[in-house]
Design an enzyme around this catalytic site. Structure first.
Site, PDB file in Angstrom:
ATOM      1  N   ARG A 107       0.838  -1.141  -0.087  1.00 43.20           N
ATOM      2  CA  ARG A 107      -0.186   0.142  -0.086  1.00 43.20           C
ATOM      3  C   ARG A 107       0.812   1.325  -0.087  1.00 43.20           C
ATOM      4  O   ARG A 107       1.781   1.363   0.962  1.00 43.20           O
ATOM      5  CB  ARG A 107      -0.952   0.147   1.469  1.00 43.20           C
ATOM      6  CG  ARG A 107      -2.001  -1.032   1.440  1.00 43.20           C
ATOM      7  CD  ARG A 107      -2.986  -0.641   2.441  1.00 43.20           C
ATOM      8  NE  ARG A 107      -2.539  -0.261   3.625  1.00 43.20           N
ATOM      9  CZ  ARG A 107      -3.252   0.237   4.863  1.00 43.20           C
ATOM     10  NH1 ARG A 107      -4.430   0.479   4.371  1.00 43.20           N
ATOM     11  NH2 ARG A 107      -2.836   0.480   5.890  1.00 43.20           N
ATOM     12  N   THR A 111      -1.185   7.360  -0.339  1.00 45.40           N
ATOM     13  CA  THR A 111      -2.528   7.385  -1.157  1.00 45.40           C
ATOM     14  C   THR A 111      -3.418   6.151  -0.714  1.00 45.40           C
ATOM     15  O   THR A 111      -4.471   5.954  -0.754  1.00 45.40           O
ATOM     16  CB  THR A 111      -2.286   7.234  -2.500  1.00 45.40           C
ATOM     17  OG1 THR A 111      -1.656   5.860  -2.760  1.00 45.40           O
ATOM     18  CG2 THR A 111      -1.597   8.459  -3.081  1.00 45.40           C
ATOM     19  N   ASP A 203       0.610  -3.485  12.223  1.00 45.13           N
ATOM     20  CA  ASP A 203       1.189  -3.911  10.931  1.00 45.13           C
ATOM     21  C   ASP A 203       1.439  -5.198  11.012  1.00 45.13           C
ATOM     22  O   ASP A 203       2.580  -5.895  11.593  1.00 45.13           O
ATOM     23  CB  ASP A 203       2.076  -2.921  10.662  1.00 45.13           C
ATOM     24  CG  ASP A 203       2.592  -3.298   8.926  1.00 45.13           C
ATOM     25  OD1 ASP A 203       2.524  -2.251   8.118  1.00 45.13           O
ATOM     26  OD2 ASP A 203       2.961  -4.498   8.826  1.00 45.13           O
ATOM     27  N   ASP A 206       4.949  -6.571   9.682  1.00 50.16           N
ATOM     28  CA  ASP A 206       6.046  -6.136  10.638  1.00 50.16           C
ATOM     29  C   ASP A 206       6.269  -7.097  11.797  1.00 50.16           C
ATOM     30  O   ASP A 206       7.102  -7.470  12.280  1.00 50.16           O
ATOM     31  CB  ASP A 206       5.918  -4.585  11.076  1.00 50.16           C
ATOM     32  CG  ASP A 206       6.214  -3.667   9.960  1.00 50.16           C
ATOM     33  OD1 ASP A 206       6.748  -4.020   9.021  1.00 50.16           O
ATOM     34  OD2 ASP A 206       5.961  -2.343  10.033  1.00 50.16           O
TER      35      ASP A 206
END
Ligand code: PRP
Ligand code: URA
Length: 212
Positions: A107, A111, A203, A206
């Site tokens: 991603r 944006t 995340d 991660d």
């Protein structure tokens, strides 16, 4: 959230238990990875309950009998890189011979638009049941684009499995791909202004790979 006929949200007590540990910021990388695998295995049993079976003759120590088996080459797993990789072993526990294709998406942090950077799929994938996997469904951009990429390459029977989803992502996928069955272990509240799921787990990539 609207009710979508192609979306199945799990309500399994074992999944609730495991997801609560997954979310905890104090859960370390090893346990996080193991939990993602375990949750995926539980979800696979449910999401593949309609898997195609073919008759086979088996000889027991006592007699010959007709039984049913999943044809070896009939299922493919496609993780969305990176975080989807964490779910592959969980599906392989149930379908050990499933071939694996990879779709790379990230991603754009500004944006939130998904960018495809890699796609390598097994030969003959268009004839298989394809299980697309990604632990997180946030805006739905990555899943929608990955599903379009699979359809462009001829895939017809596709299921999408994710662990945590925001209502926004479910709506996006269900509306853009009403022919795809979507399996969600846990429905969360909403997205924050950075496109992260709340309460979420942070995340996923991660936490799986220790990159932050
Ligand atoms: C995460 C996640 C999904 C995507 C979901 O990947 O694994 O692929 O975000 O967000 P969306 O629904 O808004 O598209 P990310 O882009 O962080 O890449 P990574 O797996 O490499 O960490
Ligand atoms: N991707 C993640 O890994 N986590 C989120 O909350 C949203 C997208």
């Amino acid at each position: 959230m609207k009710n979508y006929p192609n979306v199945f949200i799990f309500n399994h007590p074992l999944i609730k238990h495991k997801v609560s540990i997954l979310r905890d910021k104090n859960t370390g990388m090893k346990e996080f990875r193991e939990l993602v695998e375990e949750i995926t295995t539980i979800m696979t049993y449910e999401s593949m309950a309609d898997v195609e079976l073919v008759p086979v003759e088996v000889e027991t120590p006592l007699e010959k009998t007709m039984q049913l088996r999943v044809p070896e080459e009939s299922v493919a797993i496609v993780p969305i890189l990176r975080a989807g990789l964490g779910m592959v072993n969980g599906v392989h526990r149930v379908f050990p011979t499933a071939r694996v294709g990879h779709i790379g998406m990230y991603r754009d942090e500004e944006t939130l638009e998904p960018q495809e950077y890699y796609c390598k799929l097994p030969d003959g994938i268009e004839h298989k049941t394809v299980l697309l996997v990604d632990p997180m469904l946030a805006t739905g951009g990555s899943a929608c684009d990955a599903l379009s990429a699979l359809k462009k390459r001829g895939c017809k029977k596709i299921k999408f499995m994710c662990i945590i989803a925001a209502p926004e992502g479910i709506a996006a996928v269900a509306e853009a791909h009403p022919d795809v069955s979507v399996y969600v272990s846990t429905l969360d509240r909403c997205l924050n202004e950075h496109g992260y799921i709340l309460p979420g787990l942070g995340d996923a990539g991660d936490r799986l790979y220790g990159t932050k």
